[in-house]
Design a protein around this motif. Structure first.
Motif, PDB file in Angstrom:
ATOM      1  N   ASP A  14       0.799  -1.222   0.000  1.00 13.20           N
ATOM      2  CA  ASP A  14       0.000   0.000   0.000  1.00 13.20           C
ATOM      3  C   ASP A  14       0.830   1.271   0.000  1.00 13.20           C
ATOM      4  OD1 ASP A  14      -2.380  -1.426   0.033  1.00 13.20           O
ATOM      5  OD2 ASP A  14      -2.479  -1.443   2.221  1.00 13.20           O
TER       6      ASP A  14
ATOM      7  N   SER B 142      -3.330   6.186  -4.351  1.00 13.11           N
ATOM      8  CA  SER B 142      -4.298   5.332  -5.045  1.00 13.11           C
ATOM      9  C   SER B 142      -5.609   5.171  -4.271  1.00 13.11           C
ATOM     10  CB  SER B 142      -3.700   3.947  -5.292  1.00 13.11           C
ATOM     11  OG  SER B 142      -3.504   3.269  -4.063  1.00 13.11           O
ATOM     12  N   ASN B 143      -5.619   5.585  -3.026  1.00 12.20           N
ATOM     13  CA  ASN B 143      -6.787   5.402  -2.152  1.00 12.20           C
ATOM     14  C   ASN B 143      -7.193   3.934  -2.037  1.00 12.20           C
ATOM     15  OD1 ASN B 143      -7.065   8.148  -1.558  1.00 12.20           O
ATOM     16  ND2 ASN B 143      -8.201   8.484  -3.437  1.00 12.20           N
ATOM     17  N   THR B 144      -6.226   3.040  -2.040  1.00 17.18           N
ATOM     18  CA  THR B 144      -6.490   1.613  -1.889  1.00 17.18           C
ATOM     19  C   THR B 144      -5.751   1.076  -0.672  1.00 17.18           C
ATOM     20  OG1 THR B 144      -4.648   0.970  -3.322  1.00 17.18           O
ATOM     21  CG2 THR B 144      -6.803   1.276  -4.377  1.00 17.18           C
ATOM     22  N   ARG B 145      -6.264  -0.033  -0.150  1.00 12.80           N
ATOM     23  CA  ARG B 145      -5.630  -0.700   0.986  1.00 12.80           C
ATOM     24  C   ARG B 145      -5.828  -2.200   0.869  1.00 12.80           C
ATOM     25  NH1 ARG B 145      -3.918   3.494   1.208  1.00 12.80           N
ATOM     26  NH2 ARG B 145      -3.765   4.980   2.879  1.00 12.80           N
ATOM     27  N   HIS B 146      -4.812  -2.931   1.327  1.00 18.16           N
ATOM     28  CA  HIS B 146      -4.899  -4.375   1.472  1.00 18.16           C
ATOM     29  C   HIS B 146      -5.203  -4.671   2.941  1.00 18.16           C
ATOM     30  CE1 HIS B 146      -2.502  -4.055  -2.207  1.00 18.16           C
ATOM     31  NE2 HIS B 146      -2.949  -5.261  -2.505  1.00 18.16           N
TER      32      HIS B 146
ATOM     33  N   ARG C  86       1.642  -1.906 -11.077  1.00 16.64           N
ATOM     34  CA  ARG C  86       0.476  -1.504 -10.295  1.00 16.64           C
ATOM     35  C   ARG C  86       0.637  -0.097  -9.727  1.00 16.64           C
ATOM     36  NH1 ARG C  86       1.377  -6.703  -9.026  1.00 16.64           N
ATOM     37  NH2 ARG C  86       2.227  -6.276  -6.964  1.00 16.64           N
TER      38      ARG C  86
ATOM     39  N   THR D 174      -3.015   1.764  -9.507  1.00 11.29           N
ATOM     40  CA  THR D 174      -3.857   0.720  -8.925  1.00 11.29           C
ATOM     41  C   THR D 174      -3.583   0.554  -7.440  1.00 11.29           C
ATOM     42  OG1 THR D 174      -3.881  -0.423 -11.046  1.00 11.29           O
ATOM     43  CG2 THR D 174      -4.533  -1.707  -9.125  1.00 11.29           C
ATOM     44  N   THR D 175      -2.314   0.647  -7.058  1.00  8.51           N
ATOM     45  CA  THR D 175      -1.916   0.547  -5.656  1.00  8.51           C
ATOM     46  C   THR D 175      -0.893   1.624  -5.351  1.00  8.51           C
ATOM     47  OG1 THR D 175      -0.098  -0.980  -6.103  1.00  8.51           O
ATOM     48  CG2 THR D 175      -2.236  -1.972  -5.584  1.00  8.51           C
TER      49      THR D 175
ATOM     50  N   GLY E 237     -13.496   5.193  -1.433  1.00 13.60           N
ATOM     51  CA  GLY E 237     -14.197   6.154  -2.271  1.00 13.60           C
ATOM     52  C   GLY E 237     -14.438   7.453  -1.553  1.00 13.60           C
TER      53      GLY E 237
ATOM     54  N   TYR F  92      -9.351  -3.013  -0.953  1.00 14.55           N
ATOM     55  CA  TYR F  92     -10.363  -1.969  -0.902  1.00 14.55           C
ATOM     56  C   TYR F  92      -9.901  -0.723  -1.631  1.00 14.55           C
ATOM     57  CZ  TYR F  92     -12.708  -4.557   2.807  1.00 14.55           C
ATOM     58  OH  TYR F  92     -13.369  -5.518   3.535  1.00 14.55           O
ATOM     59  N   GLU F  93     -10.842  -0.115  -2.309  1.00 10.88           N
ATOM     60  CA  GLU F  93     -10.617   1.229  -2.836  1.00 10.88           C
ATOM     61  C   GLU F  93     -11.480   2.149  -2.012  1.00 10.88           C
ATOM     62  OE1 GLU F  93     -10.674   3.851  -6.908  1.00 10.88           O
ATOM     63  OE2 GLU F  93     -11.375   1.802  -6.969  1.00 10.88           O
TER      64      GLU F  93
END
Length: 110
Positions: free
Chosen positions: A28, A75-79, A65, A70-71, A106, A103-104
């Motif tokens: 992340d 990217s506003n994503t988390r594992h 990625r 994507t990550t 939002g 998760y993204e």
């Protein structure tokens, strides 16, 4: 089972759990060199449609990625890791299974 063997199995299990957690954190937001260093030279990174084999290939996938957004940072994503189990018989090998949730995050627009 001796107390020493039981203690070593517990230490090994905690090390594996921390390794899995660190992989998620580095995927992340962390340094990709550190991320890839957690894999063995002959590691296989399985993901539908994009399996990677070996550290060089795993690094290429992580860089792809990150560059696509994507990550990684921004990217506003988390594992998130869930339902982690570790089986060890005290040897130099263990089996770990878990769910990797991606998760993204939002944003609500008003």
């Amino acid at each position: 089972m001796t107390d020493t063997l039981t203690a070593q199995r517990l230490v090994d299990e905690l090390d594996i759990r921390n390794l899995v957690a660190r992989l998620a954190q580095l995927a992340d937001m962390g340094d990709l060199n550190e991320y890839v260093s957690l894999f063995t030279e002959d590691a296989t990174w399985e993901m539908p449609g994009a399996p990677r084999r070996g550290q060089v290939d795993i690094m290429a996938g992580a860089e792809d990625r990150r560059s696509s957004g994507t990550t990684g940072p921004g990217s506003n994503t988390r594992h998130v890791i869930s339902t982690l189990s570790v089986q060890s018989d005290g040897s130099d090998e263990a089996i770990s299974d878990c769910y990797w949730l991606f998760y993204e995050i939002g944003r609500a627009h008003v």
